[in-house]
Design a protein around this motif. Structure first.
Motif, PDB file in Angstrom:
ATOM      1  N   LYS A  96       0.921  -1.128   0.091  1.00  0.00           N
ATOM      2  CA  LYS A  96      -0.044   0.133   0.008  1.00  0.00           C
ATOM      3  C   LYS A  96       0.867   1.171  -0.013  1.00  0.00           C
ATOM      4  CE  LYS A  96      -3.984  -2.336   0.464  1.00  0.00           C
ATOM      5  NZ  LYS A  96      -4.853  -2.420  -0.804  1.00  0.00           N
ATOM      6  N   LEU A  97       0.555   2.346  -0.888  1.00  0.00           N
ATOM      7  CA  LEU A  97       1.239   3.524  -0.748  1.00  0.00           C
ATOM      8  C   LEU A  97       0.484   4.710  -0.212  1.00  0.00           C
ATOM      9  CD1 LEU A  97       3.329   5.378  -2.140  1.00  0.00           C
ATOM     10  CD2 LEU A  97       1.593   5.768  -4.030  1.00  0.00           C
ATOM     11  N   VAL A  98       1.231   5.279   0.980  1.00  0.00           N
ATOM     12  CA  VAL A  98       0.680   6.144   1.713  1.00  0.00           C
ATOM     13  C   VAL A  98       1.802   7.479   1.465  1.00  0.00           C
ATOM     14  CG1 VAL A  98      -0.570   4.839   3.304  1.00  0.00           C
ATOM     15  CG2 VAL A  98       1.888   5.366   3.930  1.00  0.00           C
ATOM     16  N   ALA A  99       0.708   8.507   1.683  1.00  0.00           N
ATOM     17  CA  ALA A  99       1.605   9.907   1.361  1.00  0.00           C
ATOM     18  C   ALA A  99       1.616  10.628   2.780  1.00  0.00           C
ATOM     19  CB  ALA A  99       0.826  10.593   0.354  1.00  0.00           C
ATOM     20  N   VAL A 100       2.797  11.185   3.148  1.00  0.00           N
ATOM     21  CA  VAL A 100       3.019  11.996   4.084  1.00  0.00           C
ATOM     22  C   VAL A 100       2.216  13.552   3.865  1.00  0.00           C
ATOM     23  CG1 VAL A 100       4.561  13.003   5.853  1.00  0.00           C
ATOM     24  CG2 VAL A 100       4.965  10.820   4.873  1.00  0.00           C
ATOM     25  N   THR A 101       1.590  13.928   4.796  1.00  0.00           N
ATOM     26  CA  THR A 101       0.488  15.173   4.625  1.00  0.00           C
ATOM     27  C   THR A 101       1.699  16.285   5.242  1.00  0.00           C
ATOM     28  OG1 THR A 101      -0.549  14.894   6.596  1.00  0.00           O
ATOM     29  CG2 THR A 101      -1.734  14.238   4.372  1.00  0.00           C
ATOM     30  N   VAL A 102       1.415  16.269   6.761  1.00  0.00           N
ATOM     31  CA  VAL A 102       2.267  17.265   7.356  1.00  0.00           C
ATOM     32  C   VAL A 102       2.962  16.633   8.485  1.00  0.00           C
ATOM     33  CG1 VAL A 102       2.296  19.413   8.570  1.00  0.00           C
ATOM     34  CG2 VAL A 102       0.834  19.464   6.733  1.00  0.00           C
ATOM     35  N   LEU A 103       4.284  16.755   8.648  1.00  0.00           N
ATOM     36  CA  LEU A 103       4.984  16.020   9.744  1.00  0.00           C
ATOM     37  C   LEU A 103       4.410  16.421  11.211  1.00  0.00           C
ATOM     38  CD1 LEU A 103       8.646  16.365   8.293  1.00  0.00           C
ATOM     39  CD2 LEU A 103       7.240  14.475   8.235  1.00  0.00           C
ATOM     40  N   THR A 104       4.524  15.486  11.996  1.00  0.00           N
ATOM     41  CA  THR A 104       3.864  15.780  13.325  1.00  0.00           C
ATOM     42  C   THR A 104       4.822  16.839  14.224  1.00  0.00           C
ATOM     43  OG1 THR A 104       4.907  13.455  14.018  1.00  0.00           O
ATOM     44  CG2 THR A 104       2.374  13.749  13.447  1.00  0.00           C
ATOM     45  N   SER A 105       6.045  16.691  13.935  1.00  0.00           N
ATOM     46  CA  SER A 105       6.956  17.772  14.206  1.00  0.00           C
ATOM     47  C   SER A 105       6.534  19.220  13.949  1.00  0.00           C
ATOM     48  CB  SER A 105       8.419  17.457  14.014  1.00  0.00           C
ATOM     49  OG  SER A 105       8.577  17.622  12.444  1.00  0.00           O
ATOM     50  N   MET A 106       5.627  19.436  13.009  1.00  0.00           N
ATOM     51  CA  MET A 106       5.349  20.907  12.489  1.00  0.00           C
ATOM     52  C   MET A 106       4.084  21.402  13.159  1.00  0.00           C
ATOM     53  SD  MET A 106       6.389  20.607   8.538  1.00  0.00           S
ATOM     54  CE  MET A 106       7.956  20.451   8.011  1.00  0.00           C
ATOM     55  N   ASP A 107       4.069  22.591  13.485  1.00  0.00           N
ATOM     56  CA  ASP A 107       2.773  23.204  13.932  1.00  0.00           C
ATOM     57  C   ASP A 107       2.688  24.519  12.881  1.00  0.00           C
ATOM     58  OD1 ASP A 107       4.692  25.108  14.774  1.00  0.00           O
ATOM     59  OD2 ASP A 107       4.685  24.919  16.629  1.00  0.00           O
ATOM     60  N   ASN A 108       1.640  25.221  13.157  1.00  0.00           N
ATOM     61  CA  ASN A 108       1.234  26.445  12.452  1.00  0.00           C
ATOM     62  C   ASN A 108       2.352  27.164  12.440  1.00  0.00           C
ATOM     63  OD1 ASN A 108      -1.357  25.346  11.937  1.00  0.00           O
ATOM     64  ND2 ASN A 108      -2.190  26.366  13.650  1.00  0.00           N
ATOM     65  N   GLU A 109       3.059  27.847  13.102  1.00  0.00           N
ATOM     66  CA  GLU A 109       4.120  28.637  13.198  1.00  0.00           C
ATOM     67  C   GLU A 109       5.203  28.238  12.265  1.00  0.00           C
ATOM     68  OE1 GLU A 109       7.278  31.211  16.093  1.00  0.00           O
ATOM     69  OE2 GLU A 109       6.171  29.449  16.771  1.00  0.00           O
ATOM     70  N   ILE A 110       5.494  26.845  12.292  1.00  0.00           N
ATOM     71  CA  ILE A 110       6.510  26.328  11.451  1.00  0.00           C
ATOM     72  C   ILE A 110       6.088  26.680   9.735  1.00  0.00           C
ATOM     73  CG2 ILE A 110       7.867  24.700  10.504  1.00  0.00           C
ATOM     74  CD1 ILE A 110       8.270  23.705  13.209  1.00  0.00           C
ATOM     75  N   LEU A 111       4.860  26.108   9.670  1.00  0.00           N
ATOM     76  CA  LEU A 111       4.200  25.826   8.542  1.00  0.00           C
ATOM     77  C   LEU A 111       4.067  27.329   7.665  1.00  0.00           C
ATOM     78  CD1 LEU A 111       3.187  23.531   6.871  1.00  0.00           C
ATOM     79  CD2 LEU A 111       0.831  24.360   7.631  1.00  0.00           C
ATOM     80  N   ASN A 112       3.771  28.417   8.752  1.00  0.00           N
ATOM     81  CA  ASN A 112       3.448  29.933   8.184  1.00  0.00           C
ATOM     82  C   ASN A 112       4.679  30.742   8.191  1.00  0.00           C
ATOM     83  OD1 ASN A 112       0.207  30.119  10.209  1.00  0.00           O
ATOM     84  ND2 ASN A 112       0.740  28.916   8.192  1.00  0.00           N
ATOM     85  N   LYS A 113       5.638  30.598   9.086  1.00  0.00           N
ATOM     86  CA  LYS A 113       6.750  31.468   9.028  1.00  0.00           C
ATOM     87  C   LYS A 113       7.786  30.957   8.300  1.00  0.00           C
ATOM     88  CE  LYS A 113       5.331  33.886  13.187  1.00  0.00           C
ATOM     89  NZ  LYS A 113       5.450  34.661  14.819  1.00  0.00           N
ATOM     90  N   GLU A 114       8.227  29.861   8.349  1.00  0.00           N
ATOM     91  CA  GLU A 114       9.254  29.167   7.921  1.00  0.00           C
ATOM     92  C   GLU A 114       9.111  28.431   6.343  1.00  0.00           C
ATOM     93  OE1 GLU A 114      11.305  26.123  10.480  1.00  0.00           O
ATOM     94  OE2 GLU A 114      10.801  27.445  12.298  1.00  0.00           O
ATOM     95  N   LEU A 115       7.888  27.801   6.115  1.00  0.00           N
ATOM     96  CA  LEU A 115       7.536  27.264   4.918  1.00  0.00           C
ATOM     97  C   LEU A 115       6.790  28.251   4.043  1.00  0.00           C
ATOM     98  CD1 LEU A 115       7.248  23.592   5.917  1.00  0.00           C
ATOM     99  CD2 LEU A 115       8.997  24.686   5.197  1.00  0.00           C
ATOM    100  N   MET A 116       6.283  29.216   4.754  1.00  0.00           N
ATOM    101  CA  MET A 116       5.621  30.258   4.015  1.00  0.00           C
ATOM    102  C   MET A 116       4.403  29.740   3.357  1.00  0.00           C
ATOM    103  SD  MET A 116       7.615  32.673   4.677  1.00  0.00           S
ATOM    104  CE  MET A 116       7.108  34.193   3.532  1.00  0.00           C
TER     105      MET A 116
END
Length: 233
Positions: A108-128
Motif C-alpha cells: 500500500k502507498l501512503v503519502a505524508v501530509t504534514v509532519l507531526t513535528s510541525m505546527d502552524n508557526e513552522i508552516l506559516n513563518k518558515e515554509l511560508m
C-alpha cells in the motif's frame, strides 16, 4: 477503528534492533523501518524481519522527481512489504508514478501530509504556507487520494476529517502516538492510542513509548488494549 499498531524501530543497526525484539519477545509484531535503519542495513533488514513474520511499514518518505520515485518504487515493490510512503508535497504526478512503480504488488502507498513535528508557526513563518496545519493536511490528503494513493500519514488530529473527505477505505496512518506519562519529545501534535482509535486512525505508529519503556511488551499490550485489539501471545 484501529486495525494495527506498528512499533517504530528507530535503532541505528540490525544488532540493536534484533536484541530489542528478541529480548522483549516481540517477534511477529508489526514494525516500522525508517531511514536510519534502512540506510545502514539495506534490504537485508527487511528480509530478516520478514523471516520472523513482521508486517512492515517502510518509512522512507520519498520526495524526488516523478521518474526517480517511480523507478525506486519498482525496486521496493520486490521487497513485498505492507506499506511504503512518499511526501505528498512531491505533487500529483510523483504520487501517480509511485503507485505505478508498485505495479501489481500488494504494498500500500501512503503519502505524508504534514509532519507531526510541525505546527502552524513552522508552516506559516518558515515554509511560508499561509493555511493552518489541519487545512493543509486535508488538502494534501485529497491530492493523494485523487492521485491514486491508498492513504496518508497524518496526525491523529486530522485523521477524522480526512476520513470524512476521502472515504472510509482511505487509510490513515498516525505517528505521534504516546502512552500516558511519556514525553512528546520533538513531536508537537500527539495523542494517546485510545484517542487515536476513537478519532479515525487506522494504523498507529508508536516509537519511544514502547522502545523506551521499562517493559516494552507490556507497553505494547497496553496500547493494543486501549484500541480494543487482541493482545500478543
Amino acid at each position: 477503528m484501529t486495525q494495527a499498531i506498528y512499533v517504530a524501530l528507530d535503532f541505528p543497526n540490525w544488532k540493536e534492533t534484533c536484541q530489542f525484539l528478541t529480548m522483549h519477545d516481540l517477534q511477529g509484531v508489526p514494525v516500522k523501518v525508517g531511514m536510519e535503519l534502512f540506510y545502514r542495513e539495506g534490504p537485508l533488514v527487511i528480509e530478516k524481519l520478514k523471516s520472523n513474520n513482521h508486517p512492515i511499514f517502510l518509512d522512507l518518505k520519498l520526495h524526488d522527481i516523478p521518474t526517480t520515485v517511480g523507478r525506486t518504487m519498482k525496486n521496493l515493490a520486490s521487497l513485498d512489504i505492507d506499506l511504503v510512503n512518499v511526501h505528498a508535497f512531491g505533487g500529483s504526478e510523483m504520487i501517480k508514478r509511485a503507485k505505478e512503480g508498485l505495479g501489481s504488488s500488494n504494498t500500500k502507498l501512503v503519502a505524508v501530509t504534514v509532519l507531526t513535528s510541525m505546527d502552524n508557526e513552522i508552516l506559516n513563518k518558515e515554509l511560508m504556507i499561509p493555511s493552518d496545519v489541519n487545512e493543509t493536511a486535508q488538502k494534501l490528503a485529497l491530492l493523494a487520494n485523487k492521485s491514486g494513493a491508498d492513504g496518508v500519514v497524518c496526525s491523529v488530529h486530522e485523521a477524522e476529517q480526512i476520513k470524512s473527505a476521502c472515504g472510509k477505505d482511505f487509510i490513515t496512518v498516525t505517528p505521534g502516538i504516546r502512552l500516558e506519562g511519556f514525553h512528546s519529545h520533538d513531536q508537537k501534535r500527539v495523542a494517546t492510542p485510545k484517542y487515536a482509535s476513537e478519532h479515525g486512525a487506522d494504523i498507529l505508529v508508536i516509537g519511544r513509548s514502547i522502545t523506551g519503556a521499562e517493559d516494552p511488551k507490556r507497553a505494547y499490550s497496553q496500547a493494543l488494549k486501549e484500541c480494543g485489539l487482541n493482545d500478543i501471545k
